[in-house]
Motif scaffolding. Structure first.
Motif, short mmCIF file in Angstrom:
data_model
loop_
_atom_site.label_atom_id
_atom_site.label_comp_id
_atom_site.label_asym_id
_atom_site.label_seq_id
_atom_site.Cartn_x
_atom_site.Cartn_y
_atom_site.Cartn_z
N ARG A 137 0.82 -1.22 0.00
CA ARG A 137 0.00 0.00 0.00
C ARG A 137 0.85 1.27 0.00
NH1 ARG A 137 -2.69 -3.35 3.65
NH2 ARG A 137 -2.09 -2.16 5.51
N LEU A 138 1.82 1.33 -0.93
CA LEU A 138 2.75 2.45 -0.99
C LEU A 138 2.46 3.44 -2.11
CD1 LEU A 138 6.11 0.49 -0.45
CD2 LEU A 138 4.77 1.76 1.26
N ARG A 139 1.66 3.06 -3.11
CA ARG A 139 1.54 3.89 -4.31
C ARG A 139 0.09 4.27 -4.58
NH1 ARG A 139 3.52 1.06 -9.27
NH2 ARG A 139 2.91 -0.89 -8.29
N ASP A 140 -0.08 5.40 -5.32
CA ASP A 140 -1.41 5.74 -5.79
C ASP A 140 -1.51 5.46 -7.29
OD1 ASP A 140 -0.31 7.88 -7.24
OD2 ASP A 140 -0.80 9.35 -5.72
N GLU A 141 -2.67 5.73 -7.86
CA GLU A 141 -2.91 5.34 -9.26
C GLU A 141 -2.06 6.13 -10.25
OE1 GLU A 141 -6.38 8.19 -8.27
OE2 GLU A 141 -4.97 6.86 -7.23
N ASN A 180 -2.19 1.52 -2.72
CA ASN A 180 -2.99 1.65 -1.52
C ASN A 180 -4.46 1.34 -1.84
OD1 ASN A 180 -4.49 4.20 -2.12
ND2 ASN A 180 -2.46 5.13 -2.04
N ARG A 181 -5.26 1.18 -0.81
CA ARG A 181 -6.63 0.69 -1.01
C ARG A 181 -7.47 1.63 -1.88
NH1 ARG A 181 -6.36 -0.61 5.15
NH2 ARG A 181 -5.85 -2.85 5.13
N GLN A 182 -7.42 2.91 -1.58
CA GLN A 182 -8.23 3.85 -2.35
C GLN A 182 -7.74 3.95 -3.79
OE1 GLN A 182 -8.03 7.22 0.52
NE2 GLN A 182 -10.26 7.23 0.35
N ALA A 183 -6.44 3.91 -4.00
CA ALA A 183 -5.90 3.95 -5.36
C ALA A 183 -6.31 2.72 -6.14
CB ALA A 183 -4.38 4.07 -5.33
N ALA A 184 -6.28 1.55 -5.49
CA ALA A 184 -6.72 0.31 -6.14
C ALA A 184 -8.17 0.43 -6.58
CB ALA A 184 -6.53 -0.88 -5.20
N ALA A 185 -9.01 1.00 -5.70
CA ALA A 185 -10.43 1.16 -6.02
C ALA A 185 -10.64 2.18 -7.13
CB ALA A 185 -11.21 1.56 -4.77
N LEU A 241 -15.28 4.76 2.86
CA LEU A 241 -15.06 3.68 3.82
C LEU A 241 -13.64 3.15 3.77
CD1 LEU A 241 -18.41 1.69 3.51
CD2 LEU A 241 -17.61 2.96 5.50
N LEU A 242 -13.07 3.07 2.55
CA LEU A 242 -11.72 2.53 2.41
C LEU A 242 -10.67 3.43 3.07
CD1 LEU A 242 -11.52 1.01 -1.18
CD2 LEU A 242 -11.73 -0.17 1.01
N ALA A 243 -11.01 4.68 3.33
CA ALA A 243 -10.08 5.55 4.04
C ALA A 243 -9.98 5.16 5.51
CB ALA A 243 -10.54 7.01 3.92
N ARG A 244 -10.95 4.36 6.00
CA ARG A 244 -10.99 4.04 7.43
C ARG A 244 -10.98 2.55 7.73
NH1 ARG A 244 -15.19 7.90 7.07
NH2 ARG A 244 -16.74 6.31 7.52
N MET A 245 -11.10 1.70 6.71
CA MET A 245 -11.18 0.27 7.00
C MET A 245 -10.52 -0.53 5.88
SD MET A 245 -15.11 -0.76 6.08
CE MET A 245 -15.56 -1.12 4.38
N SER A 246 -10.38 -1.81 6.11
CA SER A 246 -9.79 -2.72 5.13
C SER A 246 -10.89 -3.35 4.28
CB SER A 246 -9.00 -3.82 5.86
OG SER A 246 -9.90 -4.71 6.51
#
Length: 266
Positions: A137-141, A180-185, A241-246
């Motif tokens: 979870r190191l990179r953004d899109e 990272n989670r938000q970037a993946a989404a 939600l992904l900003a606060r949870m897995s």
């Protein structure tokens, strides 16, 4: 279809299109579990249009910027992060587009079964959980590379199999690649635009070839509207939600759904 069926099916399409739980599986399972008649190709096209409209509206600012920078990259104005992301969305669509052309009939004939959905729901749910746990979870899109595009694009091609989940498998691949989670989404949602357009176009062509009789246009319009609104809200809330949870709640949901299906059909 009556109004109740229309609302339920449109909500299922709008909500599950962008969550990592497989819209195709749910749209197959709802008639299986309720004994409702097939909703028909016209309804499928309408709900795809609703979902496509929702994701375009949600990312309208990013899409305008990406389109402008992509056009600039064609005339030598530089290869900016937005231009690279636009290329990544376009090129990342190619594997799924080719797989759809080559294997659509085989998948529609042989893989649209509850047994397949049970396996893919559980297996790809566990894979999502592993990716969320192990991903760095190191990179953004905007830091996407061409190897990332290839891996995530190939993963998206697997989503032709019911139960895999297009959004789920692309997010899984992105997490494994270090996003990272938000970037993946977000990349998954952007990647959905051309693939939903292609799928809707394919279904529209089928509708032109074999028009349906006695289409209830009022229900079709309601279905498109409900699918669009629910999809838009789903994207917004999911990213929040992904900003606060897995991804754990979605992994658990997939495992529980798989267990329920085993109980119901095995």
């Amino acid at each position: 279809m009556d109004l109740f069926q229309t609302l339920i099916l449109a909500l299922v399409q709008g909500l599950t299109e962008f969550l990592p739980i497989s819209s195709a599986a749910h749209l197959i399972l709802v008639p299986e579990l309720t004994a409702w008649e097939d909703q028909g190709l016209t309804f499928d096209v309408a709900t795809h249009v609703g979902s496509l409209t929702a994701v375009i509206l949600y990312f309208r600012v990013e899409l305008r910027r990406m389109a402008s920078h992509w056009a600039g990259s064609l005339v030598g104005r530089g290869f900016t992060p937005d231009a690279k992301l636009a290329w990544a969305v376009g090129l990342g669509t190619i594997p799924a587009g080719l797989a759809g052309l080559l294997f659509h009939d085989v998948i529609a004939t042989h893989l649209r079964s509850v047994e397949v959905i049970i396996f893919t729901t559980i297996a790809f749910g566990l894979l999502l959980g592993l990716a969320d746990w192990r991903g760095r979870r190191l990179r953004d899109e905007y830091q996407i590379g061409w190897v990332d595009v290839l891996v995530i694009g190939l993963a998206q091609a697997l989503a032709l199999i019911p139960g895999v989940s297009r959004s789920g498998v692309t997010m899984t691949a992105a997490l494994f690649m270090g996003f990272n989670r938000q970037a993946a989404a977000r990349y998954s949602f952007l990647l959905s635009i051309p693939i939903i357009a292609l799928a809707g176009g394919y279904e529209t062509w089928g509708l032109i070839q074999a028009p349906e009789d006695n289409v209830a246009w009022s229900m079709i319009l309601i279905g498109a509207l409900v699918a669009g609104i629910s999809a838009y809200l789903c994207i917004h809330l999911f990213l929040k939600l992904l900003a606060r949870m897995s991804f754990l709640p979605f992994v658990v949901y997939r495992l529980l759904l798989g267990a329920f299906l085993i109980f119901m059909f095995w």
